[in-house]
Enzyme design. Structure first.
Site, PDB file in Angstrom:
ATOM      1  N   GLU A   1     -10.835 -11.081 -28.924  1.00 55.28           N
ATOM      2  CA  GLU A   1     -10.373 -12.542 -28.573  1.00 55.28           C
ATOM      3  C   GLU A   1      -9.443 -12.497 -27.487  1.00 55.28           C
ATOM      4  OE1 GLU A   1      -9.235 -10.287 -30.867  1.00 55.28           O
ATOM      5  OE2 GLU A   1      -7.031 -10.414 -29.981  1.00 55.28           O
TER       6      GLU A   1
ATOM      7  N   SER B   1       6.180  -6.605 -19.584  1.00 50.78           N
ATOM      8  CA  SER B   1       5.100  -6.380 -20.162  1.00 50.78           C
ATOM      9  C   SER B   1       3.862  -6.638 -19.238  1.00 50.78           C
ATOM     10  CB  SER B   1       4.927  -7.047 -21.572  1.00 50.78           C
ATOM     11  OG  SER B   1       5.189  -8.656 -21.257  1.00 50.78           O
TER      12      SER B   1
ATOM     13  N   LYS C   1      -1.703  -4.454 -22.054  1.00 51.85           N
ATOM     14  CA  LYS C   1      -3.085  -4.474 -22.719  1.00 51.85           C
ATOM     15  C   LYS C   1      -4.173  -3.425 -22.677  1.00 51.85           C
ATOM     16  CE  LYS C   1      -2.241  -8.793 -24.701  1.00 51.85           C
ATOM     17  NZ  LYS C   1      -1.559  -9.473 -23.787  1.00 51.85           N
TER      18      LYS C   1
HETATM   19  C1  LIG Z   1      -0.571 -10.530 -24.214  1.00 57.46           C
HETATM   20  C2  LIG Z   1       0.887 -10.375 -23.483  1.00 57.46           C
HETATM   21  C3  LIG Z   1       1.984 -10.454 -24.485  1.00 57.46           C
HETATM   22  C4  LIG Z   1       2.050 -10.572 -26.008  1.00 57.46           C
HETATM   23  O1  LIG Z   1       1.558  -9.659 -26.751  1.00 57.46           O
HETATM   24  P1  LIG Z   1       2.200  -8.758 -27.583  1.00 57.46           P
HETATM   25  O2  LIG Z   1       1.243  -7.997 -28.520  1.00 57.46           O
HETATM   26  O3  LIG Z   1       3.224  -9.172 -28.382  1.00 57.46           O
HETATM   27  O4  LIG Z   1       2.716  -7.575 -26.741  1.00 57.46           O
HETATM   28  C5  LIG Z   1       2.939 -10.251 -23.673  1.00 57.46           C
HETATM   29  N1  LIG Z   1       3.154  -9.969 -22.311  1.00 57.46           N
HETATM   30  C6  LIG Z   1       1.798  -9.843 -21.665  1.00 57.46           C
HETATM   31  C7  LIG Z   1       1.920  -9.702 -20.132  1.00 57.46           C
HETATM   32  C8  LIG Z   1       0.918 -10.049 -22.407  1.00 57.46           C
HETATM   33  O5  LIG Z   1      -0.600 -10.037 -21.374  1.00 57.46           O
END
Ligand SMILES: *Cc1c(COP(=O)(O)O)cnc(C)c1O
Length: 402
Positions: free
Chosen positions: A127, A388, A105
């Site tokens: 948000e 992620s 993020k």
């Molecule tokens: C917010 C989040 C996601 C999902 O968001 P995308 O916009 O689909 O990437 C995935 N993994 C983590 C660790 C997140 O914080």
């Protein structure tokens, strides 16, 4: 040439995919700008500022510096050695879990915060669901001397107490949203409503590849640093230079879009992994929500259905418009994973590689594990998976399960 051993459609030629959208943010029949007049004007200003900024070497240099010195980029590409051996594939992890604040993020938020400052805005509105985007926004705001107001569903405030404390520690105002299901969808609606009245001094920092034009492609462009870095790292690491498969989890779809963008002109096969209860791309139908036309989970009357996932970041009933388009083109495939599969995958990664992943990221891994076992990923295939985020935020969920 890659042998065509998979039953999937051949990737369509790169031309025309993952470039700039057409017209007012159109990705095929999706995207657009479904917003009240005052927000249309605000979006136009964001679009203009973004186009100017990305053409300006000064802006690009300042962002690259923030990403390096503050967010900790570039992140490593880690070969998952023990797990690869067990699965019979060669799995590489793009380590967004190692960024400052613990997820991808921050890439998008630093870009938008720098843009907001350039536009003379003094406050960021955001948000948040799990709180990861809220924490990243509060972090960027503190770093650049901006204020931050974060809308968060009352239920998520209870579920994600740790991130609420982090946001307040960073000086952000957290506003509880008590409407609807009191989760991410309602927080997004509330943040957009709030922006209408304050567009002159506040920038709405959207957290994924959703919302009205220019957000879906602007956020993808800020996240493409994941894919661009991974592309260069794969070129150095892999014999063919490009992995056979590129896999990422999909909530709104920003980490997946940023990853895919780095490989759009290659023959790599894209797989987006959604939560069983939040499968906008795999099971949604066309509709309009939060300013864009895309695929959303709906009942027979076209009412948006609530999403459910053990991973709060995947708890969104739709998907970004570009993913809807990539699905229609057959360029990317979207699959689903259950809560149980995701938890099992998280435990397995922890015990084979010493990495506790976010439950969102564990969805992507769960598909890799299933596909390697079921022959969809032939033995010896190379797989790039974006990890992620890290699992610290999920400890209170996991403590009941392991
Ligand atoms: C917010 C989040 C996601 C999902 O968001 P995308 O916009 O689909 O990437 C995935 N993994 C983590 C660790 C997140 O914080």
């Amino acid at each position: 040439m890659m042998p065509d051993v998979s039953p999937w459609r051949e990737p369509v030629p790169a031309a025309g995919t993952m470039g700039e959208p057409r017209g007012r943010g159109r990705f095929g029949e999706y995207g657009g700008q479904y917003a009240p007049e005052s927000l249309v004007e605000a979006c136009r200003e964001v679009d203009e500022a973004f186009r100017e900024a990305r053409a300006d070497p000064g802006f690009r240099g300042a962002l690259a510096e923030l990403l390096a010195l503050h967010a900790g980029r570039p992140t490593p590409l880690t070969p998952a050695r023990r797990l690869s051996q067990e699965l019979g594939v060669r799995l590489y992890l793009k380590r967004e879990d190692l960024t400052h604040t613990g997820s991808h993020k921050i890439n998008n938020v630093l870009g938008q915060a720098l843009l907001a400052a350039r536009m003379g805005r003094r406050r960021l509105i955001a948000e948040t669901g799990a709180g990861q985007h809220g924490v990243a926004t509060a972090t960027a705001a503190a770093l650049l001397g901006l204020e931050a107001t974060v809308f968060m569903g009352e239920r998520d405030i209870e579920r994600q107490a740790l991130n609420v404390v982090r946001m307040r520690m960073l000086g952000a105002e957290v506003i509880p949203v008590t409407t609807g299901s009191r989760t991410l969808k309602d927080a997004t609606s509330e943040a957009m409503r709030h922006w209408v009245g304050v567009t002159g001094d506040s920038h709405y920092c959207v957290g994924s590849v959703i919302g009205p034009d220019p957000y879906p492609w602007m956020v993808r462009e800020f996240q493409r640093v994941i894919g661009d870095e991974a592309r260069a790292q794969c070129a150095a690491e892999l014999r063919t230079g490009v992995p056979d498969h590129v896999v990422a989890c999909v909530g709104g779809g920003s980490n997946a879009a940023g990853t895919f963008a780095g490989f759009a002109d290659t023959s790599a096969r894209f797989v987006g992994v959604e939560a069983e209860g939040g499968a906008g791309a795999a099971r949604g139908r066309p509709g309009v929500l939060h300013g864009c036309r895309s695929l959303f989970l709906q009942d027979d009357d076209g009412q948006i259905v609530e999403a459910h996932s053990i991973a709060a970041g995947l708890d969104y009933p739709g998907v970004g418009p570009e993913h809807a388009h990539l699905r229609d083109l057959g360029r990317a495939r979207y699959v689903t994973v259950t809560d149980e599969e995701a938890v099992a995958a998280a435990v397995r990664l922890a015990r084979t590689e010493g990495i506790v992943p976010a439950l969102e990221s564990a969805h992507a891994l769960a598909w890799v594990i299933r596909a390697a076992g079921g022959g969809e990923l032939p033995a010896g295939s190379t797989v790039l998976m974006t990890l992620s985020g890290r699992g610290d935020k999920d400890i209170s969920t996991l403590k009941e399960l392991v």
